[in-house]
Design a protein around this motif. Structure first.
Motif, PDB file in Angstrom:
ATOM      1  N   LYS A 156      12.461  27.394  -7.010  1.00 25.88           N
ATOM      2  CA  LYS A 156      12.287  28.624  -6.241  1.00 25.88           C
ATOM      3  C   LYS A 156      13.038  28.592  -4.916  1.00 25.88           C
ATOM      4  CE  LYS A 156       7.738  29.639  -8.227  1.00 25.88           C
ATOM      5  NZ  LYS A 156       6.296  29.889  -7.921  1.00 25.88           N
ATOM      6  N   GLN A 157      13.270  27.409  -4.404  1.00 26.66           N
ATOM      7  CA  GLN A 157      13.957  27.269  -3.120  1.00 26.66           C
ATOM      8  C   GLN A 157      15.428  26.919  -3.346  1.00 26.66           C
ATOM      9  OE1 GLN A 157      11.805  24.333  -0.913  1.00 26.66           O
ATOM     10  NE2 GLN A 157      10.074  25.682  -0.486  1.00 26.66           N
ATOM     11  N   PHE A 158      16.279  27.563  -2.567  1.00 28.78           N
ATOM     12  CA  PHE A 158      17.714  27.311  -2.650  1.00 28.78           C
ATOM     13  C   PHE A 158      18.200  26.577  -1.391  1.00 28.78           C
ATOM     14  CE2 PHE A 158      17.152  30.160  -6.038  1.00 28.78           C
ATOM     15  CZ  PHE A 158      18.288  30.177  -6.823  1.00 28.78           C
ATOM     16  N   SER A 159      17.350  25.727  -0.880  1.00 32.05           N
ATOM     17  CA  SER A 159      17.689  24.990   0.338  1.00 32.05           C
ATOM     18  C   SER A 159      18.809  23.991   0.108  1.00 32.05           C
ATOM     19  CB  SER A 159      16.452  24.259   0.877  1.00 32.05           C
ATOM     20  OG  SER A 159      15.923  23.379  -0.105  1.00 32.05           O
ATOM     21  N   PHE A 160      19.080  23.659  -1.160  1.00 34.22           N
ATOM     22  CA  PHE A 160      20.136  22.692  -1.460  1.00 34.22           C
ATOM     23  C   PHE A 160      21.510  23.177  -1.007  1.00 34.22           C
ATOM     24  CE2 PHE A 160      19.763  25.430  -5.211  1.00 34.22           C
ATOM     25  CZ  PHE A 160      21.084  25.804  -5.419  1.00 34.22           C
ATOM     26  N   ILE A 161      21.675  24.492  -0.852  1.00 34.07           N
ATOM     27  CA  ILE A 161      22.991  25.055  -0.527  1.00 34.07           C
ATOM     28  C   ILE A 161      23.521  24.526   0.800  1.00 34.07           C
ATOM     29  CG2 ILE A 161      24.195  27.212   0.050  1.00 34.07           C
ATOM     30  CD1 ILE A 161      22.516  28.611  -2.023  1.00 34.07           C
ATOM     31  N   THR A 162      22.621  24.259   1.730  1.00 33.13           N
ATOM     32  CA  THR A 162      23.048  23.804   3.063  1.00 33.13           C
ATOM     33  C   THR A 162      22.988  22.286   3.230  1.00 33.13           C
ATOM     34  OG1 THR A 162      20.788  24.125   3.900  1.00 33.13           O
ATOM     35  CG2 THR A 162      22.327  25.974   4.123  1.00 33.13           C
TER      36      THR A 162
END
Length: 359
Positions: free
Chosen positions: A172-178
Motif C-alpha cells: 500500500k505504501q510507495f515509500s520505496f520510490i525515494t
C-alpha cells in the motif's frame, strides 16, 4: 549492412551483467512486500526511455549522438555531452570497483583487489583499443558460449523456491520510490541503452528488434529478485549483498559433474561486464576525441584507463562504493531523461526544417 543480431546480443548481454549482481539486493532492500511494483515501474521507465531514444535516432540515420548534438550547436553539445562523458567515467569507476569486490568475495578471496581491478580494466581497455567491431564480435562469441548456460541456470534456480514467500503481493505504501537503494537500482535499468546512439555510423539495426530484446530481458528483472525471496524469504534475503548469487549457490544437481554452478554463472556475467566496461570506455573516448582530436584514440584509452584505475584504488571499502552510487543518482537520471528527450526534440525539429525546405 544490417547488424541487428550483433546489436541485439550486445544489448542482452550487458543488461544481464547489470541485472543479476546488484539489482536484486537494491530492490529487496527498498521494499519488504510487493516487489513486482518497483520492478514494473523500472521496466516501464526503461521501455519509455529506449522508445523515445530510438524514435529520436530514427530521424538521423547513420549519425551518432555526438554529431547530432554538434549540429545543434556547440552550446547544446556541451550541455549534453559533458554530463554524458562524466556519467560514463563514473559508471566505469563504479562498475570496476564494485564488481572487482564481488569477484574477490565470491571466489578469489586470496587475490588482491588491485590485481582483480587491473585484470578487468586491462582486458576491457584492450578491447576498446581494438575498436567497436572487435567489441561486438566478442559479444557474439560470448553469447554463443554463455547464453545457453545462463538459460539453464535460470531454469534450475527454481529448485528450492517456496511459493508461500510470494505473499504479500500488494504494497500500500510507495515509500520505496525515494529510497536510495531503489534509486540505485536504475543503474541496471538505465545504464546500458545509450550505446544505441553511438554505433549508428558503424552498425545499422532494426529498432523493432531492439524492443524485442528489451521484452526478452523483462523476465530476468523479476527472476533476479523473486528467486532469492522465494528461496530465503524477505527477512533473510535482505541480509545478503548478492541475494541471487546466494540463491543459486544452494542449487544441488546430483547428475551434474560440477559441484558449484555459481562459479560458471558468475564467470559468464563477469565476461558480460567486461564487454560493458569496454563499450562505455569506447563511448567516452569518442566524446573526448571529438573535443581533443589531436590526441589519438588509443592514447586516450590508456590515459582514461589509468585515471579510472587510480580512482578505483582510492576507494577504500564498500560503503564508499554505495556513497558513490548515491552521488551519481542525479547524473544518472539526468542522462536517462535529458538525452532521449533532447534527441527526440532535435529529430522532430530537423524533420520540420526539411519539410519546410522542400515546400
Amino acid at each position: 549492412m544490417d547488424k541487428s543480431l550483433c546489436v541485439v546480443l550486445m544489448y542482452i548481454l550487458i543488461h544481464l551483467g547489470l541485472i543479476f549482481f546488484l539489482y536484486p539486493g537494491n530492490i529487496i532492500e527498498s521494499t519488504d512486500a510487493g516487489h513486482w511494483i518497483p520492478i514494473s515501474i523500472g521496466v516501464s521507465i526503461h521501455f519509455i526511455v529506449i522508445f523515445l531514444y530510438m524514435k529520436g535516432l530514427s530521424y538521423f540515420p547513420n549519425e551518432d549522438i555526438i554529431t547530432i548534438f554538434l549540429r545543434a550547436g556547440k552550446g547544446i553539445a556541451i550541455v549534453f555531452l559533458v554530463p554524458v562523458a562524466l556519467y560514463f567515467l563514473v559508471i566505469n569507476i563504479i562498475t570496476i570497483r564494485a564488481y572487482s569486490e564481488v569477484v574477490t568475495i565470491v571466489f578469489l578471496s586470496k587475490t588482491p583487489l588491485w590485481a582483480v581491478m587491473a585484470l578487468l580494466l586491462s582486458i576491457s581497455s584492450y578491447l576498446t583499443i581494438k575498436g567497436v567491431e572487435a567489441i561486438f564480435r566478442t559479444g557474439v562469441l560470448l553469447a554463443l558460449l554463455f547464453l545457453p548456460l545462463i538459460f539453464f541456470i535460470l531454469v534450475v534456480s527454481f529448485q528450492n523456491v517456496d511459493w508461500y514467500y510470494v505473499y504479500p503481493i500488494w504494497n500500500k505504501q510507495f515509500s520505496f520510490i525515494t529510497k536510495p537503494s531503489y534509486l540505485n537500482s536504475f543503474f541496471a535499468v538505465g545504464g546500458g541503452f545509450l550505446f544505441l546512439g553511438f554505433v549508428q555510423p558503424f552498425f545499422s539495426y532494426q529498432r523493432k528488434k531492439i524492443l524485442l530484446a528489451a521484452i526478452v530481458i523483462i523476465p530476468c528483472f523479476f527472476i533476479s529478485v523473486y528467486i532469492p525471496i522465494l528461496t530465503f524469504g524477505q527477512a533473510t534475503a535482505s541480509k545478503f549483498l548478492l541475494p541471487f548469487v546466494m540463491a543459486i549457490d544452494g542449487i544441488n544437481l546430483n547428475w551434474l559433474m560440477f559441484d558449484r554452478v555459481t562459479m560458471f554463472f558468475l564467470m559468464s556475467l563477469i565476461t558480460f561486464i567486461m564487454l560493458f566496461i569496454s563499450l562505455v570506455l569506447w563511448k567516452m573516448v569518442r566524446i573526448v576525441h571529438t573535443c581533443i582530436p589531436s590526441i589519438k584514440p588509443h592514447y586516450l584509452v590508456i590515459a582514461l584507463s589509468g585515471l579510472i584505475y587510480i580512482i578505483c584504488l582510492s576507494i577504500p571499502n564498500w560503503n564508499d562504493i554505495e556513497r558513490l552510487f548515491i552521488w551519481n543518482t542525479f547524473l544518472r537520471f539526468y542522462v536517462m531523461s535529458a538525452v532521449p528527450i533532447s534527441i527526440l526534440y532535435l529529430g522532430i525539429r530537423s524533420r520540420k526544417e526539411r519539410q519546410n525546405g522542400t515546400v
